[in-house]
Design a protein around this motif. Structure first.
Motif, short mmCIF file in Angstrom:
data_model
loop_
_atom_site.label_atom_id
_atom_site.label_comp_id
_atom_site.label_asym_id
_atom_site.label_seq_id
_atom_site.Cartn_x
_atom_site.Cartn_y
_atom_site.Cartn_z
N UNK A 146 -8.17 18.90 3.77
CA UNK A 146 -7.78 18.79 2.17
C UNK A 146 -6.00 18.59 2.63
N UNK A 147 -5.39 19.65 4.31
CA UNK A 147 -4.37 19.00 4.12
C UNK A 147 -3.99 17.87 4.20
N UNK A 148 -4.88 16.54 5.26
CA UNK A 148 -4.99 15.27 5.09
C UNK A 148 -4.76 14.70 3.67
N UNK A 149 -6.40 15.28 2.64
CA UNK A 149 -6.04 14.71 1.45
C UNK A 149 -5.08 14.90 0.76
N UNK A 150 -3.88 16.37 0.68
CA UNK A 150 -2.76 15.73 0.18
C UNK A 150 -1.89 15.42 0.25
N UNK A 151 -2.20 15.44 1.90
CA UNK A 151 -0.70 13.46 2.29
C UNK A 151 -0.44 12.71 2.33
N UNK A 152 -2.29 12.30 1.55
CA UNK A 152 -2.06 11.04 1.48
C UNK A 152 -2.50 10.66 0.28
N UNK A 153 -2.73 8.96 0.10
CA UNK A 153 -3.40 9.10 -1.68
C UNK A 153 -3.89 7.78 -1.46
N UNK A 154 -4.73 6.99 -2.61
CA UNK A 154 -6.52 6.53 -2.96
C UNK A 154 -5.43 4.87 -1.96
N UNK A 155 -5.91 4.38 -1.44
CA UNK A 155 -5.46 2.69 -1.33
C UNK A 155 -6.09 1.88 -2.52
N UNK A 156 -5.78 1.63 -3.29
CA UNK A 156 -5.84 0.61 -3.82
C UNK A 156 -6.71 -0.72 -3.82
N UNK A 157 -7.22 -1.80 -4.36
CA UNK A 157 -7.16 -3.24 -3.71
C UNK A 157 -6.85 -3.56 -4.61
N UNK A 158 -5.53 -4.43 -4.62
CA UNK A 158 -4.66 -5.40 -4.78
C UNK A 158 -4.76 -6.77 -4.65
N UNK A 159 -5.66 -7.38 -4.65
CA UNK A 159 -5.96 -9.09 -3.92
C UNK A 159 -6.51 -9.59 -5.91
N UNK A 160 -5.71 -10.42 -5.80
CA UNK A 160 -5.58 -11.22 -7.08
C UNK A 160 -4.49 -10.27 -8.03
#
Length: 364
Positions: free
Chosen positions: A269-283
């Motif tokens: 949970x600590x890691x989750x709160x300190x992280x964000x979803x990585x989107x697909x930026x290609x295109x």
């Protein structure tokens, strides 16, 4: 004269309407009794009380009764109406965590039909049941901890084992779905197991002391045997200590596993709160990518690639196919179309021609 005629017409209409209402009521009761023979022995008051929603009814009881009312007015089977009280008790047993897992599993189809509930609503009911059952097991073990006697030891250990198993299952459910069981309930159950284990350790000491006392006092056994009260206190411990010792290690090992599991959840949970979803930026264009990133992560474009708002991203590192989440503030390096390279010889020749033109102009 007209007024009298009008009054008579009104009276006739009122009588006619009253007759229709009475006939409709009688027919309605006949239809109700025909479809639901269980109500033939009930008065209208009893029927109303059976289906009446009380202020203290939980949401599932309210849904059950609403669905029953709908059923009463339809041509559906009378079985749901007849089982209304039974189903209400089932739901209360579920909400209070009093029902066994096997019984809960067996009653799923019956309850879903009686409630007129969707699969999602039944999943919610399962989540409520799991929380309630775990909380109830914690409360029972804590209550036993307050007044544990030697003869209750095997039953106490059995409850501790059951709570450990429920906790293990709840932790797995929590990992799969955070709404399935509350983290606070899991923490309470692990704490209750720690308290139980501490109490079991005290019993170990007690057993050791009684064994030592027995050895030391063997020569005075004839004197001890005259004290029946003393022997009665010790005998239950001697009789059941083997059962206790065989299970105690299991309880201790399970507590360690569950505590370690709980720590992993907290770390996750600590890691989750300190992280964000990585989107697909290609295109996407660089402008779109920077808008998505905002303050969550950084966008970096190497010098050999175009760094314009309209440049289209062709690659990214880290890639969304390899990582679901990244730490907040992390840099995502992207590639776009490479910058156009200029020919150095052509540039030199162009520059020389420019110099010649300049010299000619000065001579003239």
């Amino acid at each position: 004269m007209k007024k009298q005629v009008f009054n008579k017409v009104i009276i006739v209409l009122v009588l006619l309407l009253s007759g229709i209402i009475i006939i409709a009521g009688l027919l309605g009761r006949q239809i109700l009794f025909r479809d639901y023979p269980v109500f033939q022995s009930m008065s209208q008051k009893e029927i109303i009380e059976t289906t009446n929603i009380r202020p203290d009814d939980n949401d599932y009881i309210k849904k059950l009764k609403n669905n029953a009312l709908d059923v009463y007015l339809s041509n559906a089977s009378s079985e749901l109406a007849e089982n209304l009280m039974v189903n209400e008790k089932l739901i209360n047993h579920i909400i209070n965590g009093e029902m066994s897992e096997e019984q809960f599993s067996q009653s799923q189809e019956q309850l879903q039909q009686a409630l007129g509930a969707s699969d999602e609503q039944m999943t919610q009911l399962s989540q409520i049941y799991e929380n309630a059952r775990l909380s109830r097991a914690v409360q029972e073990l804590q209550a036993d901890t307050g007044s544990l006697k030697a003869e209750q030891l095997p039953q106490f250990i059995e409850k501790a084992n059951q709570l450990a198993q429920q906790t293990e299952k709840s932790i797995q459910s929590y990992i799969e779905d955070e709404d399935a069981v509350s983290q606070s309930t899991i923490i309470d159950s692990i704490q209750a197991l720690h308290q139980a284990n501490a109490l079991l350790n005290n019993f170990t000491q007690f057993v050791n002391y009684t064994n030592s006392y027995s050895t030391i006092s063997r020569l005075q056994f004839s004197q001890i045997s005259t004290d029946n009260t003393l022997m009665e206190d010790f005998i239950p411990v001697f009789n059941k200590v083997n059962t206790y010792l065989s299970k105690k290690e299991t309880v201790e090992a399970r507590i360690k596993e569950l505590t370690a599991f709980q720590k992993k959840i907290e770390k996750s949970e600590q890691l989750k709160s300190a992280s964000v979803v990585l989107p697909n930026l290609k295109g996407k264009t660089l402008a779109e990518a920077r808008k998505i990133a905002q303050t969550d992560f950084q966008i970096k474009v190497p010098t050999q690639f175009e760094d314009k708002d309209t440049a289209i991203i062709t690659q990214q590192s880290p890639a969304s196919s390899d990582y679901t989440r990244i730490m907040k503030g992390q840099t995502v390096t992207v590639q776009t179309r490479e910058k156009e390279k200029t020919d150095s010889k052509t540039d030199d020749k162009t520059e020389a021609n420019n110099d010649d033109d300049k010299n000619k102009g000065e001579e003239e």
